[in-house]
Design an enzyme around this catalytic site. Structure first.
Site, mmCIF file in Angstrom:
data_model
loop_
_atom_site.group_PDB
_atom_site.id
_atom_site.type_symbol
_atom_site.label_atom_id
_atom_site.label_comp_id
_atom_site.label_asym_id
_atom_site.label_seq_id
_atom_site.Cartn_x
_atom_site.Cartn_y
_atom_site.Cartn_z
ATOM 1 C CE LYS A 1 -6.901 1.261 4.129
ATOM 2 N NZ LYS A 1 -5.679 2.008 4.519
ATOM 3 C CD GLU B 1 -2.505 1.218 2.756
ATOM 4 O OE1 GLU B 1 -1.942 0.717 3.753
ATOM 5 O OE2 GLU B 1 -3.609 1.779 2.817
ATOM 6 C CB CYS C 1 -3.752 -1.257 5.274
ATOM 7 S SG CYS C 1 -2.647 -0.817 6.634
#
Ligand SMILES: *[C@@H]1O[C@H](CO)[C@@H](O)[C@H](O)[C@H]1NC(C)=O
Ligand SMILES: *[C@@H]1O[C@H](CO)[C@@H](O)[C@H](O)[C@H]1NC(C)=O
Ligand SMILES: *[C@@H]1O[C@H](CO)[C@@H](O)[C@H](O)[C@H]1NC(C)=O
Ligand SMILES: *[C@@H]1O[C@H](CO)[C@@H](O)[C@H](O)[C@H]1NC(C)=O
Ligand SMILES: *[C@@H]1O[C@H](CO)[C@@H](O)[C@H](O)[C@H]1NC(C)=O
Length: 534
Positions: free
Chosen positions: A201, A98, A234
């Site tokens: 995300k 990321e 993440c």
């Protein structure tokens, strides 16, 4: 605040470890985790690259498009070298972290010239390498696509996406106030350069530059060598959407670009990556950033049977690291198992379908008050990861202790194997409730930790080394089927728990012995997804 994920810690050295086939066939972990060797004769070669990202020295100042591109090309030059190295080792899928192309700490406007508009591969088929003229301002997409094509591998990278508002796919959604969407995005290219995956995300972590998509996206892509993979980023790893949603749909291979700030004792990068792989019975390809100031390191290739991970140690040179491993195909379609609507689990229930409303809450009568424990005296509260854990000290060299936080109780049977003359303090902690600092999520956690000092108030604080080894059985009755086990030894060495099992009533048991290093943390991290919004 920190950005993407958080998690603090430090220290560094290499913790590469290979557990794999030999271990799993001889250990009882296989009983709960993977009864037998995967029913596959097929395997593939995966790689993740931990990247020492070249940062823009002042990310809050806007750059021109040529300057932003020049910056990104420096990171892409490194990606190119790593793709070449990976190809030499026969890698079929390569994952980059990321924020690895542009860095972090941008504002919504200062990131503008780093953005590219990424077409939706579900709506159109585009190979940026062979059709570069189709869209303007897509130099990064073109370069990644050509890399995948040149080195003949599937390539996953993370970049910044600009989408017009309203979204074509969601015309009724409201627009951000400046009229455009900006997403933290994974892109996937097939080995001929075709854009085959785009995922926005869902769980941002203090990222002023980005928007949360109007609906959580459940994105997968298929490969000829290993079947289906799901995409997460993440902080997503801690949440139902999209991570567990993917798992309940039968996706058993997850790709995880991250920029994860380590935080002991419970959420060091490799510790939780491994825990998720074991607890959800999935393969996880995890690529982290390497940055000392941001306390970021810890990447790996995890399957329920094997681990190859890297965690830099204090004083190590700050550099990238390519990890390559051959891993079994877990996709139930390719592995020749029947897919019963997403459920691949037999009895542990992890991958069992649907119901987020897990087990009934344990009855109060089933909990054992701390006072009845065999050897412990009194409990105390100490903050761990910003949560008020109830702890009890391990005062003997062996024994049993129990500790409860309300009705949620943890039980430990242990035998300490002191090494040398160093005195080290250990405590068993329990916490059931909602974590509210830097993210809100409901948990039930049983954690055996080495206290940072010799005072009870140090229990729950960060410490990265330990000498004492322990044989133990850690158990709790959880109100969720999603419990992630981990054993972290001194200096960030992962150990594979020897046994891990969930009973139908929600009792989770982890047994471990014969440690190779001193015990830092042994943890059963239960996520109560169904309580997150209460
Ligand atoms: C990002 O911003 C935070 C706080 O604003 C700061 O502490 C941190 O050092 C910054 N990181 C980088 C890499 O600039
Ligand atoms: C790209 O930009 C040029 C110059 O602004 C313009 O003439 C051209 O139509 C654009 N092409 C596409 C595909 O948008
Ligand atoms: C994990 O997956 C394997 C197949 O890959 C299966 O044999 C095993 O039963 C699963 N374990 C659990 C606990 O669901
Ligand atoms: C844990 O303890 C806290 C504080 O004493 C309490 O508010 C919370 O309800 C307890 N959790 C459970 C699961 O009982
Ligand atoms: C632990 O090590 C001892 C001695 O080396 C051995 O006898 C025992 O079988 C081992 N136990 C496990 C569970 O591996």
């Amino acid at each position: 605040m920190k950005h993407s994920c958080r998690m603090l810690f430090m220290s560094l050295r290499e913790g590469t470890m290979f557990l794999s086939v030999i271990v799993f066939s001889s250990l009882s972990v296989s009983k709960a985790l993977g009864q037998t060797e995967p029913v596959v004769d097929s395997s593939y070669i995966a790689a993740v690259y931990e990247h020492n990202v070249i940062l823009n020295p002042d990310p809050r100042i806007s750059l021109s498009r040529p300057a932003a591109l020049q910056h990104m090309q420096r990171n892409l030059d490194i990606y190119e070298q790593q793709a070449a190295r990976a190809a030499q080792q026969g890698v079929q899928i390569l994952v980059f972290p990321e924020d690895g192309i542009q860095g972090f700490n941008f504002s919504r406007s200062s990131i503008f010239n780093y953005l590219e508009t990424i077409p939706d591969p579900q709506q159109e088929s585009w190979n940026p390498c062979t059709e570069p003229g189709k869209y303007n301002n897509t130099e990064v997409l073109q370069r990644l696509s050509c890399m995948a094509r040149r080195y003949n591998l599937y390539l996953v990278a993370n970049m910044a996406d600009l989408q017009p508002c309203p979204l074509k796919t969601d015309p009724s959604s409201s627009c951000p106030s400046d009229g455009r969407w900006q997403f933290n995005t994974n892109v996937v290219f097939s080995s001929d350069g075709l854009l085959v995956g785009r995922y926005h995300k869902n769980n941002l972590y203090f990222e002023a530059a980005f928007d949360t998509p109007p609906q959580p996206e459940i994105i997968t892509f298929d490969t000829p060598f290993a079947g289906r993979f799901g995409l997460i980023i993440c902080f997503d790893i801690l949440f139902y959407e999209p991570t567990i949603h993917l798992v309940t749909k039968g996706v058993r291979q997850l790709i995880f670009p991250t920029a994860w700030m380590n935080q002991l004792p419970l959420l060091d990068a490799i510790q939780f990556q491994h825990a998720l792989s074991l607890g959800a019975n999935v393969t996880l390809l995890a690529a982290n950033i390497r940055n000392d100031k941001m306390i970021m390191t810890g990447s790996g290739i995890y399957t329920p049977f094997s681990v190859k991970s890297h965690h830099a140690q204090k004083g190590d040179p700050v550099e990238g690291r390519l990890l390559v491993a051959r891993v079994p195909v877990l996709d139930p379609l390719l592995a020749g198992q029947s897919v019963t609507d997403g459920s691949t689990a037999k009895d542990s229930g992890f991958c069992h379908k649907e119901s987020r409303l897990d087990f009934p809450a344990p009855e109060t009568s089933s909990s054992v008050p701390p006072s009845s424990s065999a050897s412990s005296t009194s409990t105390f509260i100490s903050s761990m990861m910003y949560d008020p854990f109830t702890f009890v000290l391990l005062e003997e060299t062996e024994g049993k202790v129990n500790v409860c936080n309300g009705t949620f109780c943890c039980h430990l049977q242990y035998r300490l194997i002191p090494q040398g003359d160093s005195k080290e303090l250990y405590a068993l902690g329990a916490f059931g409730g909602t974590h509210t600092v830097n993210g809100r999520y409901a948990v039930q956690v049983c954690a055996l930790v080495r206290c940072a000092g010799l005072d009870t108030s140090s229990c729950g604080q960060e410490i990265e080394e330990a000498e004492s080894k322990m044989d133990f059985q850690l158990e709790g009755r959880f109100g969720s089927r999603y419990v992630y086990p981990s054993v972290l030894a001194s200096k960030f060495v992962l150990e594979q728990p020897k046994h891990f099992e969930t009973a139908p009533d929600g009792t989770v048991t982890m047994k471990h012995s014969n440690m190779t290093g001193g015990l830092v943390t042994a943890c059963l991290y239960g996520r109560m997804y169904h309580l997150d919004n209460e």
